[in-house]
Write an enzyme that holds these catalytic residues in place. Structure first.
Site, PDB file in Angstrom:
ATOM      1  CB  SER A  75      -0.913   0.009   1.223  1.00  0.00           C
ATOM      2  OG  SER A  75      -1.561  -1.232   1.342  1.00  0.00           O
TER       3      SER A  75
HETATM    4  C1  LIG Z   1      -3.407  -4.255  -0.483  1.00  0.00           C
HETATM    5  S1  LIG Z   1      -2.792  -5.823  -0.109  1.00  0.00           S
HETATM    6  C2  LIG Z   1      -2.280  -5.608   1.602  1.00  0.00           C
HETATM    7  C3  LIG Z   1      -0.998  -4.835   1.820  1.00  0.00           C
HETATM    8  C4  LIG Z   1      -0.180  -5.356   2.995  1.00  0.00           C
HETATM    9  N1  LIG Z   1      -0.800  -5.116   4.257  1.00  0.00           N
HETATM   10  C5  LIG Z   1       1.265  -4.888   2.979  1.00  0.00           C
HETATM   11  O1  LIG Z   1       1.742  -4.338   3.974  1.00  0.00           O
HETATM   12  O2  LIG Z   1       1.966  -5.110   1.984  1.00  0.00           O
HETATM   13  C6  LIG Z   1      -4.248  -6.845   0.106  1.00  0.00           C
HETATM   14  C7  LIG Z   1      -3.935  -8.295   0.375  1.00  0.00           C
HETATM   15  O3  LIG Z   1      -5.114  -8.912   0.867  1.00  0.00           O
HETATM   16  C8  LIG Z   1      -5.078 -10.262   0.466  1.00  0.00           C
HETATM   17  N2  LIG Z   1      -6.426 -10.854   0.606  1.00  0.00           N
HETATM   18  C9  LIG Z   1      -7.496 -10.745  -0.225  1.00  0.00           C
HETATM   19  N3  LIG Z   1      -8.538 -11.436   0.246  1.00  0.00           N
HETATM   20  C10 LIG Z   1      -8.147 -12.000   1.412  1.00  0.00           C
HETATM   21  C11 LIG Z   1      -8.768 -12.825   2.358  1.00  0.00           C
HETATM   22  N4  LIG Z   1     -10.046 -13.211   2.205  1.00  0.00           N
HETATM   23  N5  LIG Z   1      -8.060 -13.226   3.429  1.00  0.00           N
HETATM   24  C12 LIG Z   1      -6.764 -12.827   3.602  1.00  0.00           C
HETATM   25  N6  LIG Z   1      -6.112 -12.056   2.728  1.00  0.00           N
HETATM   26  C13 LIG Z   1      -6.782 -11.628   1.650  1.00  0.00           C
HETATM   27  C14 LIG Z   1      -4.591 -10.185  -0.964  1.00  0.00           C
HETATM   28  O4  LIG Z   1      -4.092 -11.441  -1.401  1.00  0.00           O
HETATM   29  C15 LIG Z   1      -3.534  -9.097  -0.843  1.00  0.00           C
HETATM   30  O5  LIG Z   1      -2.265  -9.662  -0.658  1.00  0.00           O
END
Ligand SMILES: C[S@@+](CC[C@H](N)C(=O)[O-])C[C@H]1O[C@@H](n2cnc3c(N)ncnc32)[C@H](O)[C@@H]1O
Length: 335
Positions: free
Chosen positions: A46
């Site tokens: 992000s």
């Molecule tokens: C915007 S990224 C998060 C950024 C992260 N916090 C960082 O510091 O790099 C969103 C993440 O949420 C994950 N995601 C999507 N659906 C999910 C779920 N149901 N459970 C867990 N993770 C999920 C995606 O695979 C993705 O890696």
């Protein structure tokens, strides 16, 4: 263009800390589309200033235990661990490759956070209850397990949106009776949790205007698509309806707004150009999407144009209730 840190450390650092998200995965790791360049962004680091805004809003203090949903690179988890201690942070990532990569990166940098490969909509019961749950993927509906796994008085922070308007940060306080009350405290846009995604694209060949229902409107397109407060309200009233703006490359201030519900195969479009007050509309499929949007817009306007500080969200075991309140977000709420 992909860039490895070893290839150009300086450029890598610049990109990592620039005020922009860094895409780290497309199409859940199986790139499709022309040249296999990928159609959809499915993971990213992000934007650093958004990470800071969210951590500030989370208001986590020493001794608190936090569950993060969406580990991705592990960067946010590392910041949480730096503040609270790695033993107090659990992070859940649905994608096994990303989870493994983050697990290794966190261990290497000295923050051995527990990274669980699982669907974060279920929270992570073995480490519950938490003082804070922080999702770094957006939700349309807040999963009830997050409420059930947070201490009374604890907080849940999550990007919250609709396919029409993906752009709010919601902060919830969990009540003793097992419900949670939330308000909108910021303006952020995140990818949705995997099972809450709705993707839409436009295929001109499949959208036959000659057989569509034609009409006109005098609601200017920027009123329904360019006004943050209006779009927030329309998104609540008109479910499952992404909006896509396609500017005309050949003419300034001219283009088409598309409204698409892929689940019912409905679409509407509205052509805009400068110096006009009437816009042609076409609608196709079982839903009259433009009519729904126009009705929602008029409702919002007649309700005196409520902004994000007027929306209240209540989560109960039965689901999510979104209401308009007379009170604005209390002073002292997170930014
Ligand atoms: C915007 S990224 C998060 C950024 C992260 N916090 C960082 O510091 O790099 C969103 C993440 O949420 C994950 N995601 C999507 N659906 C999910 C779920 N149901 N459970 C867990 N993770 C999920 C995606 O695979 C993705 O890696």
């Amino acid at each position: 263009m992909p860039l490895h840190r070893c290839d150009d450390p300086q450029e890598w650092m610049q990109r990592a800390y620039a005020p922009a998200a860094v895409i780290t995965q497309v199409d859940d790791g199986h790139p499709a589309g022309p040249g296999q360049r990928g159609r959809y962004i499915t993971s990213s680091a992000s934007q650093p200033n958004v990470v800071a805004l969210m951590l500030n809003a989370l208001d986590a203090a020493t001794g608190m235990r936090v569950l993060e949903i969406g580990t991705a690179t592990g960067y946010n988890a590392a910041l949480l661990a730096h503040r609270l201690g790695s033993q107090n942070v659990t992070s859940v990532e649905i994608d096994p490759d990303l989870a493994e990569h983050a697990r290794r990166a966190l261990a290497t940098t000295g923050y051995p956070v527990t990274v669980i490969t699982a669907d974060g909509t279920q929270g992570y019961p073995p480490h519950a209850p938490y003082d804070r749950i922080m999702s770094t993927a957006a939700v349309q509906q807040v999963p009830y397990p997050w409420v059930a796994q947070t201490h009374p008085g604890g907080k849940i922070l999550t990007p919250w949106g609709t396919p029409y308007h993906n752009g709010a940060l919601a902060s919830f306080t969990v009540n003793r009776d097992g419900t949670a009350e939330g308000r909108l405290v910021g303006n952020v846009a995140f990818m949705f949790l995997r099972d809450q995604r709705i993707y839409a694209s436009i295929d001109d060949n499949e959208c036959d205007q000659t057989t569509a229902r034609a009409s006109h409107t005098n609601v200017a397109p920027y009123r329904v698509a360019g006004d943050y407060d209006a779009a927030l309200a329309i998104g609540r009233k008109v479910p499952d309806c992404p909006v896509i703006t396609v500017p005309d490359p050949a003419a300034e201030l001219t283009g088409t707004l598309w409204f698409i519900d892929p689940t019912t195969d409905s679409w509407a479009n509205l052509h805009y150009q400068p110096n006009t007050t009437t816009y042609p509309v076409h609608q196709s499929g079982p839903r009259n999407l433009w009519d729904e949007i126009e009705t929602a817009y008029h409702w919002w306007r007649d309700a005196e144009r409520p902004g994000p500080d007027r929306w209240q969200i209540t989560i109960t075991p039965k689901g999510q209730r979104v209401t308009l309140t007379d009170t604005t977000t209390p002073t002292g709420a997170a930014p």
